[in-house]
Design an enzyme around this catalytic site. Sequence first.
Site, PDB file in Angstrom:
ATOM      1  N   GLU A 130      38.318  -1.716 -14.309  1.00 34.73           N
ATOM      2  CA  GLU A 130      37.448  -3.137 -14.024  1.00 34.73           C
ATOM      3  C   GLU A 130      37.662  -4.299 -15.093  1.00 34.73           C
ATOM      4  O   GLU A 130      36.803  -3.399 -16.068  1.00 34.73           O
ATOM      5  CB  GLU A 130      36.375  -2.840 -12.793  1.00 34.73           C
ATOM      6  N   THR A 131      36.902  -5.130 -14.706  1.00 35.28           N
ATOM      7  CA  THR A 131      36.155  -6.300 -15.702  1.00 35.28           C
ATOM      8  C   THR A 131      34.874  -7.282 -14.769  1.00 35.28           C
ATOM      9  O   THR A 131      35.995  -7.508 -13.548  1.00 35.28           O
ATOM     10  CB  THR A 131      37.309  -6.962 -16.461  1.00 35.28           C
TER      11      THR A 131
END
Length: 289
Positions: A48-49
């Site tokens: 994830e970002t």
Amino acid sequence: MLTPYAYHLVNVFAETYFGGNPLAVFPQADGLTDQQMQLIARQFNLSETVFVHQTTESSAVRKLRIFTPDYELPFAGHPTIGAAFVLHQQLNLPETYLLQTQAGLVKLFHEAKQICFGLQNHIDVEVIDDNLPQYTQLLGLSESDIAQIAWINTGSRQLLIQLTSLNALKTCQIHPALFQQIVKQSALYLWFVEQNQANVRLFFGSNGAVVEDPGTGSAAANLGGLCLKNGLTPLNWRIYQGDEIQRPNRLTLQVDESETIYVGGKVIAVGCGELFVPSGEGEPSQGCR
């Protein structure tokens, strides 16, 4: 024209410098479109970002948008804790505050050695008690290896399967086609607990492949929700994840008498920089300044 956006790289649920679950945090992401955030998440290619925006809720300090390389998530644990780590340093925040996510408000707690989030959401539980052979094929295990199967949602809907031994957890082999059929765009969380220590593994789909995540806070929260529904609370567990992929993560899971679920861990900062984002798709890069 290229616009610079600062980012921070942190390892969440880490107890060693190169342990934990890596995360990119963009603390000032206002101005980025949904498409740009998705492309940036694909560029970093981490599980994830997280992108931080001004909040639309007066009680929250900031709003989080969380993207995998393929799609946006309403909530995820390690991006929330990682973003909290960066924001707490940059904004001089108090020890307790709220962050806004697409799934709602999340309360953050900064303790001496770790950061926790607390959830008191409605818990959706769907116990699966039929078609067991399909799940044994999914995992490459026998029926005696499976104790309970349930879909849980305390912020992110996931399939949780309790196993009867640590050996079953370590030796399972995920069937990719069945994974796409059963789990789809959700996640599969396998867990075994003994003497307040839970060993877990989480799998999700990415570009048609099945990928193992090293550390997953939202799934730990779902595990707390399942235990709450099963009457196994209050509890205070330590969660071990990521060892099978040489990326050890250590989480804490607590559920108290008020039925609040707390998930926490340590965060280690490992880097920072700028990403140059073109105003138009396909604009050639001008390199670093």
